[in-house]
Design a protein around this motif. Structure first.
Motif, PDB file in Angstrom:
ATOM      1  N   TRP A 177       0.834  -1.197   0.000  1.00  0.00           N
ATOM      2  CA  TRP A 177       0.000   0.000   0.000  1.00  0.00           C
ATOM      3  C   TRP A 177       0.869   1.246   0.000  1.00  0.00           C
ATOM      4  O   TRP A 177       0.562   2.223  -0.691  1.00  0.00           O
ATOM      5  CB  TRP A 177      -0.918  -0.001   1.219  1.00  0.00           C
ATOM      6  CG  TRP A 177      -1.671   1.277   1.363  1.00  0.00           C
ATOM      7  CD1 TRP A 177      -2.777   1.650   0.682  1.00  0.00           C
ATOM      8  CD2 TRP A 177      -1.354   2.357   2.237  1.00  0.00           C
ATOM      9  NE1 TRP A 177      -3.182   2.886   1.073  1.00  0.00           N
ATOM     10  CE2 TRP A 177      -2.308   3.357   2.033  1.00  0.00           C
ATOM     11  CE3 TRP A 177      -0.346   2.591   3.173  1.00  0.00           C
ATOM     12  CZ2 TRP A 177      -2.302   4.549   2.722  1.00  0.00           C
ATOM     13  CZ3 TRP A 177      -0.337   3.779   3.857  1.00  0.00           C
ATOM     14  CH2 TRP A 177      -1.302   4.743   3.634  1.00  0.00           C
ATOM     15  N   THR A 223      -6.616   4.693  -2.542  1.00  0.00           N
ATOM     16  CA  THR A 223      -5.880   3.781  -1.667  1.00  0.00           C
ATOM     17  C   THR A 223      -5.962   4.223  -0.211  1.00  0.00           C
ATOM     18  O   THR A 223      -5.925   3.378   0.688  1.00  0.00           O
ATOM     19  CB  THR A 223      -4.402   3.675  -2.089  1.00  0.00           C
ATOM     20  OG1 THR A 223      -3.832   4.973  -2.117  1.00  0.00           O
ATOM     21  CG2 THR A 223      -4.280   3.024  -3.440  1.00  0.00           C
ATOM     22  N   MET A 274      -7.355   1.818   2.678  1.00  0.00           N
ATOM     23  CA  MET A 274      -6.547   1.513   3.856  1.00  0.00           C
ATOM     24  C   MET A 274      -7.320   1.790   5.140  1.00  0.00           C
ATOM     25  O   MET A 274      -7.232   1.019   6.101  1.00  0.00           O
ATOM     26  CB  MET A 274      -5.245   2.320   3.842  1.00  0.00           C
ATOM     27  CG  MET A 274      -4.351   2.017   5.008  1.00  0.00           C
ATOM     28  SD  MET A 274      -4.012   0.267   5.290  1.00  0.00           S
ATOM     29  CE  MET A 274      -3.030  -0.129   3.898  1.00  0.00           C
TER      30      MET A 274
END
Length: 124
Positions: A84, A97, A101
């Motif tokens: 990530w 992202t 997350m």
């Protein structure tokens, strides 16, 4: 163009077939070549060189499963954080992202909250 596409998959398929054949031949050769002489000692349960005493069932405390659960929570978290971090820096992936997350960390936080409520995190 499609011929090259399917040719690359044929190489993967051929490699998978060769791998399966290799494992099948190895197991078959082992079955044919090994000696089969069953004795009472060979049929006993064996664990760490100690003769079995009592029943085959053993009681395990549940706290060990909770420790394993905590390990899985933190291991999965660390495995997911490294890729990530590399994708997050790429242009065009930052916002999506970041949301993914936070959703992922929310799921892990629920597991950690469960462990905290059960008192696993207290070192007394």
């Amino acid at each position: 163009m499609t011929a090259d596409y399917f040719q690359s998959y044929s190489v993967v398929g051929l490699l998978a077939v060769v791998g399966v054949l290799f494992v099948a031949v190895a197991f078959g050769a082992g079955r044919l070549l090994r000696p089969v002489v069953p004795t009472p000692e060979k049929l006993l349960t064996y664990e760490c060189g100690v003769d079995p005493v009592g029943e085959g069932w053993a009681h395990t405390q549940i706290r060990y499963y909770v420790y394993a659960f905590l390990y899985v929570i933190f291991a999965v978290d660390s495995i997911f954080l490294f890729p990530w971090a590399t994708v997050f820096a790429a242009p065009g992936f930052g916002g999506a992202t970041l949301v993914e997350m936070f959703i992922f960390l929310g799921f892990l936080a629920v597991g950690l909250l469960y462990a905290w409520k059960k008192g696993v995190l207290e070192w007394t």
